[in-house]
Design a protein around this motif. Structure first.
Motif, PDB file in Angstrom:
ATOM      1  N   VAL A 293       0.819  -1.222   0.000  1.00  0.00           N
ATOM      2  CA  VAL A 293       0.000   0.000   0.000  1.00  0.00           C
ATOM      3  C   VAL A 293       0.843   1.259   0.000  1.00  0.00           C
ATOM      4  O   VAL A 293       0.359   2.337  -0.364  1.00  0.00           O
ATOM      5  N   THR A 294       2.112   1.186   0.426  1.00  0.00           N
ATOM      6  CA  THR A 294       2.959   2.380   0.486  1.00  0.00           C
ATOM      7  C   THR A 294       3.738   2.606  -0.804  1.00  0.00           C
ATOM      8  O   THR A 294       4.531   3.533  -0.902  1.00  0.00           O
ATOM      9  N   GLN A 295       3.521   1.742  -1.805  1.00  0.00           N
ATOM     10  CA  GLN A 295       4.205   1.866  -3.083  1.00  0.00           C
ATOM     11  C   GLN A 295       3.151   1.993  -4.185  1.00  0.00           C
ATOM     12  O   GLN A 295       1.945   1.954  -3.912  1.00  0.00           O
ATOM     13  N   PRO A 296       3.571   2.187  -5.441  1.00  0.00           N
ATOM     14  CA  PRO A 296       2.595   2.328  -6.530  1.00  0.00           C
ATOM     15  C   PRO A 296       1.502   1.268  -6.481  1.00  0.00           C
ATOM     16  O   PRO A 296       1.751   0.106  -6.151  1.00  0.00           O
ATOM     17  N   GLY A 297       0.286   1.670  -6.834  1.00  0.00           N
ATOM     18  CA  GLY A 297      -0.914   0.863  -6.625  1.00  0.00           C
ATOM     19  C   GLY A 297      -0.887  -0.541  -7.169  1.00  0.00           C
ATOM     20  O   GLY A 297      -1.542  -1.423  -6.624  1.00  0.00           O
ATOM     21  N   ASN A 298      -0.131  -0.794  -8.223  1.00  0.00           N
ATOM     22  CA  ASN A 298      -0.136  -2.113  -8.832  1.00  0.00           C
ATOM     23  C   ASN A 298       1.139  -2.902  -8.551  1.00  0.00           C
ATOM     24  O   ASN A 298       1.423  -3.896  -9.226  1.00  0.00           O
ATOM     25  N   ARG A 299       1.909  -2.458  -7.541  1.00  0.00           N
ATOM     26  CA  ARG A 299       3.156  -3.153  -7.236  1.00  0.00           C
ATOM     27  C   ARG A 299       2.954  -4.178  -6.129  1.00  0.00           C
ATOM     28  O   ARG A 299       2.335  -3.902  -5.110  1.00  0.00           O
ATOM     29  N   PHE A 300       3.524  -5.369  -6.348  1.00  0.00           N
ATOM     30  CA  PHE A 300       3.416  -6.452  -5.380  1.00  0.00           C
ATOM     31  C   PHE A 300       4.813  -6.842  -4.884  1.00  0.00           C
ATOM     32  O   PHE A 300       5.813  -6.654  -5.577  1.00  0.00           O
ATOM     33  N   SER A 301       4.864  -7.410  -3.692  1.00  0.00           N
ATOM     34  CA  SER A 301       6.133  -7.800  -3.111  1.00  0.00           C
ATOM     35  C   SER A 301       5.959  -9.099  -2.323  1.00  0.00           C
ATOM     36  O   SER A 301       4.847  -9.463  -1.941  1.00  0.00           O
ATOM     37  N   VAL A 302       7.084  -9.771  -2.064  1.00  0.00           N
ATOM     38  CA  VAL A 302       7.071 -10.966  -1.231  1.00  0.00           C
ATOM     39  C   VAL A 302       7.093 -10.539   0.238  1.00  0.00           C
ATOM     40  O   VAL A 302       7.861  -9.668   0.624  1.00  0.00           O
ATOM     41  N   SER A 303       6.240 -11.155   1.033  1.00  0.00           N
ATOM     42  CA  SER A 303       6.212 -10.849   2.462  1.00  0.00           C
ATOM     43  C   SER A 303       7.213 -11.736   3.192  1.00  0.00           C
ATOM     44  O   SER A 303       7.404 -12.898   2.845  1.00  0.00           O
ATOM     45  N   THR A 304       7.847 -11.176   4.207  1.00  0.00           N
ATOM     46  CA  THR A 304       8.771 -11.957   5.041  1.00  0.00           C
ATOM     47  C   THR A 304       8.150 -12.300   6.384  1.00  0.00           C
ATOM     48  O   THR A 304       8.801 -12.902   7.235  1.00  0.00           O
ATOM     49  N   ARG A 305       6.897 -11.941   6.600  1.00  0.00           N
ATOM     50  CA  ARG A 305       6.236 -12.178   7.875  1.00  0.00           C
ATOM     51  C   ARG A 305       5.396 -13.457   7.808  1.00  0.00           C
ATOM     52  O   ARG A 305       4.909 -13.839   6.738  1.00  0.00           O
TER      53      ARG A 305
END
Length: 297
Positions: free
Chosen positions: A133-145
């Protein structure tokens, strides 16, 4: 409505509270209430627990009174006294059950709604991608949690001192239930060592070893059906994986489990067959009997 986890018996704190926000609390409450309605209703018949009986549609087992030795009622009544889960201290892999419930009110006893937990509910973040949510609207990332999901059904309900459930062996994954199990009779012991899976050199030695603990384990193993459900090749393979020395005798070309000739070794074998060592059919986790902790292979 608070959400709690029952941890593995190796963990000193058996109950931890999972800190969830208001939207998550609403999801938890709605889901568990729906599952409670599906699990039990006014038309269902309560049957006093009997290990030799399988409940039918419209029936449910009951144990009354049930010994709440780990304090799940206490957690529902006094949630602020329960330590909050820190994933850095306790891995989600040590979860055995999730539960929530309602404290005593208007003369109604405390209710606890419990779901068995297995590792299939753990979300593999290495292969999961989430919108940031803190990056461009269509950007996804891998979670480490860490992450996990809830089950789609209840395993048990505790109403005051009364425990209601359908599967004794699912219940045993997070409660110590041996005190509610009858000891095997002499006939049961005869039938057990007479099973074709065993090679027994001296049946009387086994009978001499059969103290109360052995009789209860034999009763549990008989009721579990594991000697009929698991080919000996599967048992041998699982024993090899965890380094348990399973004695094998070849009789006329057939491998059979050698019944040990010492009380200590008999108990070790029974723990193995009771899935203290054995690879759990449900969770596929290898367990050590003395700690019940998953081991990685």
């Amino acid at each position: 409505m608070e959400l709690f986890a029952i941890t593995d018996s190796e963990i000193p704190t058996r109950i931890i509270k999972i800190d969830i926000d208001a939207p998550a609390q609403t999801v938890v409450e709605n889901l568990f209430r729906t599952q409670r309605s599906e699990f039990i209703n006014e038309d269902i018949e309560e049957i006093d627990f009997c290990a030799s009986y399988n409940v039918q549609d419209g029936e449910i087992f009951s144990i009354n009174p049930f010994d709440d030795e780990i304090g799940i009622i206490n957690a529902i009544e006094r949630p602020d006294a329960v330590p909050v889960w820190d994933p850095d201290d306790v891995s989600v892999h040590y979860f055995k059950a999730l539960f929530t419930g309602e404290p005593t009110s208007n003369g109604n006893p405390t209710q606890v709604w419990l779901q068995c937990f297995d590792r299939r509910q753990i979300i593999n973040n290495e292969k999961s991608f989430f919108q940031v949510v803190t990056q461009p609207g269509n950007r996804f990332s891998v979670s480490t949690r860490p992450g996990f999901s809830l089950s789609d059904r209840l395993t048990a309900i505790l109403v005051g001192d009364k425990l209601l459930f359908k599967s004794f062996f699912m219940l045993r994954r997070f409660f110590n239930m041996e005190e509610y199990f009858n000891e095997a009779t002499r006939e049961d012991l005869d039938n057990f060592i007479g099973n074709d899976i065993f090679h027994v050199e001296n049946a009387e030695d086994f009978m001499t070893f059969a103290d109360s603990a052995i009789k209860k384990k034999v009763s549990l193993i008989i009721s579990s059906g594991i000697l009929n459900d698991q080919p000996i090749e599967n048992l041998i393979e699982c024993a090899q994986k965890i380094g348990y020395q399973l004695g094998i005798t070849n009789v006329n070309g057939d491998n059979k489990i050698t019944m040990p000739n010492s009380k200590r070794e008999v108990k070790q074998l029974l723990y193995f067959l009771d899935q203290g060592y054995f690879n759990s059919i449900i969770t596929n986790e290898l367990m050590l009997t003395n700690s019940k902790r998953p081991i990685r292979i």
